[in-house]
Design a protein around this motif. Structure first.
Motif, PDB file in Angstrom:
ATOM      1  N   LEU A  42      36.348  43.111  43.172  1.00 29.83           N
ATOM      2  CA  LEU A  42      37.476  43.923  43.599  1.00 29.83           C
ATOM      3  C   LEU A  42      36.873  45.075  44.376  1.00 29.83           C
ATOM      4  CD1 LEU A  42      39.411  44.197  40.246  1.00 29.83           C
ATOM      5  CD2 LEU A  42      39.904  42.677  42.129  1.00 29.83           C
ATOM      6  N   LEU A  54      44.294  53.000  34.692  1.00 27.20           N
ATOM      7  CA  LEU A  54      44.209  51.843  35.555  1.00 27.20           C
ATOM      8  C   LEU A  54      44.837  52.194  36.903  1.00 27.20           C
ATOM      9  CD1 LEU A  54      43.303  48.924  35.207  1.00 27.20           C
ATOM     10  CD2 LEU A  54      45.585  48.387  34.392  1.00 27.20           C
ATOM     11  N   THR A  58      43.958  48.180  41.050  1.00 27.59           N
ATOM     12  CA  THR A  58      43.414  47.254  40.068  1.00 27.59           C
ATOM     13  C   THR A  58      44.530  46.513  39.347  1.00 27.59           C
ATOM     14  OG1 THR A  58      41.614  48.803  39.711  1.00 27.59           O
ATOM     15  CG2 THR A  58      41.854  47.062  38.100  1.00 27.59           C
ATOM     16  N   ASP A 112      32.528  41.415  37.553  1.00 24.59           N
ATOM     17  CA  ASP A 112      33.381  42.444  38.102  1.00 24.59           C
ATOM     18  C   ASP A 112      33.655  43.558  37.083  1.00 24.59           C
ATOM     19  OD1 ASP A 112      35.470  43.922  39.167  1.00 24.59           O
ATOM     20  OD2 ASP A 112      36.315  42.175  40.158  1.00 24.59           O
ATOM     21  N   GLU A 114      35.076  46.315  37.249  1.00 26.40           N
ATOM     22  CA  GLU A 114      36.414  46.903  37.241  1.00 26.40           C
ATOM     23  C   GLU A 114      37.425  46.011  36.545  1.00 26.40           C
ATOM     24  OE1 GLU A 114      39.409  49.231  40.195  1.00 26.40           O
ATOM     25  OE2 GLU A 114      37.586  48.307  40.996  1.00 26.40           O
ATOM     26  N   LEU A 115      37.265  44.727  36.749  1.00 28.49           N
ATOM     27  CA  LEU A 115      38.128  43.774  36.048  1.00 28.49           C
ATOM     28  C   LEU A 115      37.838  43.826  34.550  1.00 28.49           C
ATOM     29  CD1 LEU A 115      40.146  41.379  36.009  1.00 28.49           C
ATOM     30  CD2 LEU A 115      38.203  39.857  36.364  1.00 28.49           C
ATOM     31  N   GLY A 118      39.369  47.001  33.414  1.00 25.35           N
ATOM     32  CA  GLY A 118      40.801  47.035  33.733  1.00 25.35           C
ATOM     33  C   GLY A 118      41.635  46.089  32.875  1.00 25.35           C
TER      34      GLY A 118
END
Lengths: 179, 110
Positions: A42, A54, A58, A112, A114-115, A118
């Motif tokens: 991302l 969040l 995202t 990832d 951020e995933l 998130g």
């Protein structure tokens, strides 16, 4: 988000031709389809990682991922090489249940950061793996296992029409014995 | 606040306090680093709640603790369910070992 979508398309293009169904194990199929790790991430500035909330960006990317297939698993590693016992147990159960690879997508949270962070907030769930069916959060490994054992999972998957047809499952099972 | 070390006993105390758990079994499956636990939690608070809601209750009660560890497994039962399972299994009701190899979780260093 765009990149995530690219990954998703790639993952689908890796789906084997339908005629190959009868020739290999159901689990294999499930594995192969999503075997390719997300090569992209991302896109977001690093500062975003430090934020507690969040971001919309995202959230939208995860919305997209959750809706990318009827059955979606966020896991550590890939279906082919899970990087954690809980992710492995979960993918094995989905394979055993006979989930149709065409109706399944897996996302590797280790690819990832951020995933990975998130999705915990998105689902309000502190651990990975996480299973979604028809965009609805089902649970983590504990719940997948107990629903598998109680028969609830089979019922749910059947109701949602995400299982391989019986003849496909039988063919896959027969093929498995030969190997 | 400095992060307190999570131990079997700190988890037990927290669950007894925050969830009115009447019985808690905690097993460290990390092999000693204190990063992976599997638990059996028996609490009347679970009555009338489905599995997802029970887990969410536990996750909320142990929010800080769970965020510090890598692997967390919980089996959530009401006192009645616990008695029933003990009776059915001849007393062998305990934490789940799913996702582990010989009681140790693998891949938690990721």
């Amino acid at each position: 988000m765009r990149r995530l979508q690219t990954f998703f398309h790639e993952s689908h293009s890796a789906t084997p031709h339908p005629t190959m169904f009868s020739r290999s194990l159901v689990t294999r199929q499930l594995l192969r389809q999503t075997a390719r790790p997300a090569t992209t991430r991302l896109s977001a500035p690093p500062s975003l990682l430090l934020r507690r909330l969040l971001s919309d960006q995202t959230r939208q990317a995860i919305d997209k991922a959750v809706g990318s297939a009827p059955v979606v698993l966020f896991m550590k590693g890939t279906p082919e090489t899970p990087q954690c016992g809980f992710s492995r147990a979960s993918i094995q159960i989905l394979g055993m249940q006979g989930v149709d690879p065409d109706k399944f997508a897996a996302f590797n949270v280790l690819e990832d950061p951020e995933l990975r962070q998130g999705i915990k907030e998105y689902s309000d769930w502190p651990t990975i793996p996480q299973l979604y069916i028809d965009k609805e959060f089902v649970g983590g490994c504990d719940i997948i296992v107990s629903m598998h054992q109680s028969g609830e999972l089979a019922k749910l998957l059947d109701e949602k029409r995400v299982l391989l047809k019986e003849e496909q499952q039988a063919a896959a099972a027969a093929d498995g014995k030969e190997q | 606040m400095a992060e307190a070390t999570i131990t079997e006993s700190s988890i037990k105390t927290a669950l007894a306090d925050r969830l009115k758990a009447v019985h808690v079994e905690v097993q460290d499956m990390s092999g000693g680093c204190g990063q992976a636990f599997t638990t059996l939690i028996v609490s009347p608070e679970f009555a009338g709640k489905n599995s997802l809601k029970r887990h969410r209750l536990v996750n909320a009660a142990l929010k800080d603790e769970i965020s510090q560890i890598h692997a967390w497994t919980a089996k959530c039962q009401t006192p009645e369910e616990w008695e029933k399972e003990k009776a059915a299994t001849g007393g062998h009701d305990g934490p789940s070992m799913e996702g582990t190899t010989d009681g140790k979780v693998v891949g938690v260093d990721q």
